[in-house]
Design an enzyme around this catalytic site. Structure first.
Site, PDB file in Angstrom:
ATOM      1  N   GLU A   1      -8.485  11.077   5.075  1.00  0.00           N
ATOM      2  CA  GLU A   1      -8.491  10.229   6.237  1.00  0.00           C
ATOM      3  C   GLU A   1      -8.890  11.099   7.431  1.00  0.00           C
ATOM      4  O   GLU A   1      -7.901  11.777   8.152  1.00  0.00           O
ATOM      5  CB  GLU A   1      -7.268   9.276   6.540  1.00  0.00           C
ATOM      6  CG  GLU A   1      -7.055   8.302   5.573  1.00  0.00           C
ATOM      7  CD  GLU A   1      -5.912   7.205   5.950  1.00  0.00           C
ATOM      8  OE1 GLU A   1      -6.093   6.068   5.852  1.00  0.00           O
ATOM      9  OE2 GLU A   1      -4.638   7.963   6.406  1.00  0.00           O
TER      10      GLU A   1
ATOM     11  N   GLU B   1       0.697  -1.182  -0.162  1.00  0.00           N
ATOM     12  CA  GLU B   1       0.039  -0.046   0.021  1.00  0.00           C
ATOM     13  C   GLU B   1       0.908   1.427   0.029  1.00  0.00           C
ATOM     14  O   GLU B   1       1.685   1.270   1.052  1.00  0.00           O
ATOM     15  CB  GLU B   1      -1.014   0.073   1.208  1.00  0.00           C
ATOM     16  CG  GLU B   1      -1.841   1.306   1.239  1.00  0.00           C
ATOM     17  CD  GLU B   1      -2.644   1.243   2.775  1.00  0.00           C
ATOM     18  OE1 GLU B   1      -3.310   1.960   2.732  1.00  0.00           O
ATOM     19  OE2 GLU B   1      -2.535   0.262   3.459  1.00  0.00           O
TER      20      GLU B   1
END
Length: 288
Positions: A234, A152
């Site tokens: 986020e 990721e």
């Protein structure tokens, strides 16, 4: 990515044509469902609400041209743990929800991988604890469903509040015209995070720029497949007003086998960023 992202683009795509440009958020649709999503630009991008790390409410106002705004958010997560959500727009496949025309999954040793580009433009509110970040997912297989297990790669253009990526800082590097802290952690897959040392509101880059750095550091492999290119936020605390103004994705094609492999059954998680280097966590099988 988180659910429908793990943690931690409406277009004319083919032959290098820009895949999406957004205008200010339109009134509809507004998505408030925890894992609600919608496709835009005839399916070439998908926008997801993706509240995977909290039970607090969040609504996003989707711009059909290629962006979204967090309209409301009640988040108050601890800053030494997982974020509450990863509302994002993406090209590719996320837990079986695939956009059209992306040529993803694509193996990173494919010559066409060198031509994948993306850009984003953000607007930030004056309060809240959050990051603004890309989330690039790689898997050893051409996975279209389930949790990716390769790497990721996160690219943080901005962070506000006492938050930091998974793992620890290992280097500082200049890429795509800016200076970035490089962080590395492993939470069942490698998480390589590039954190801009000064706040950025825009980025226009070749995906291979950051992936080559990750490969050279031994954190990723050329035979892994890029499965999705995601851009979003986020939020840990608040989040209302965060706006992704526009997103683009371009490619010259070259994707390979897209038959979905069986997802591993042993993974549990719920995000990929944290304030503590001793904290280990990641998205659940409901996330990516």
């Amino acid at each position: 990515m988180k659910r429908l992202k793990g943690i931690g683009l409406a277009v004319v795509l083919l032959l290098g044509t820009v895949v999406g440009v957004a205008t200010p958020a339109n009134a509809a649709p507004v998505i408030c469902e925890t894992f609600g999503s919608t496709s835009i630009q005839s399916g070439r991008f998908i926008v997801m609400n993706n509240v995977w790390g909290a039970s607090t409410p969040q609504c996003i106002d989707v711009n059909q041209a290629g962006g979204f705004t967090i309209q409301s958010a009640g988040h108050n997560n601890a800053t030494n743990g997982a974020p509450a959500a990863y509302p994002a727009i993406y090209a590719g496949c996320h837990y079986g929800n695939c956009s059209t025309g992306s040529s993803l999954p694509m193996q990173a040793n494919n010559a066409a991988f060198n031509n994948i580009r993306s850009s984003v433009s953000y607007t930030y509110p004056s309060s809240g604890t959050y990051n603004a970040s890309y989330d690039l997912w790689f898997d050893p297989t051409p996975r279209t469903n389930g949790q990716n297990t390769g790497a990721e790669v996160m690219i943080w253009l901005n962070r506000q509040g006492p938050i930091q990526p998974s793992g620890s800082q290992v280097a500082t590097v200049t890429l795509a015209g800016a200076t970035w802290q490089v962080w590395f952690g492993n939470i069942g897959w490698n998480v390589i995070s590039y954190v801009r040392t000064t706040t950025g509101t825009t980025l226009d880059f070749n995906i291979n720029t950051f992936y080559t750095d990750a490969v050279n550091r031994g954190y990723a492999q050329r035979n892994w497949y890029l499965t999705s290119v995601q851009a979003g936020f986020e939020p840990w605390v608040g989040g209302a007003g965060l706006t992704l103004n526009n997103f683009t994705y371009t490619t010259t094609g070259g994707g390979g086998d897209t038959s979905p492999p069986t997802a591993p059954g042993s993974l549990t998680a719920s995000g990929t960023t944290a304030n503590s280097t001793n904290l280990s966590w990641s998205p659940s099988s409901d996330n990516t």
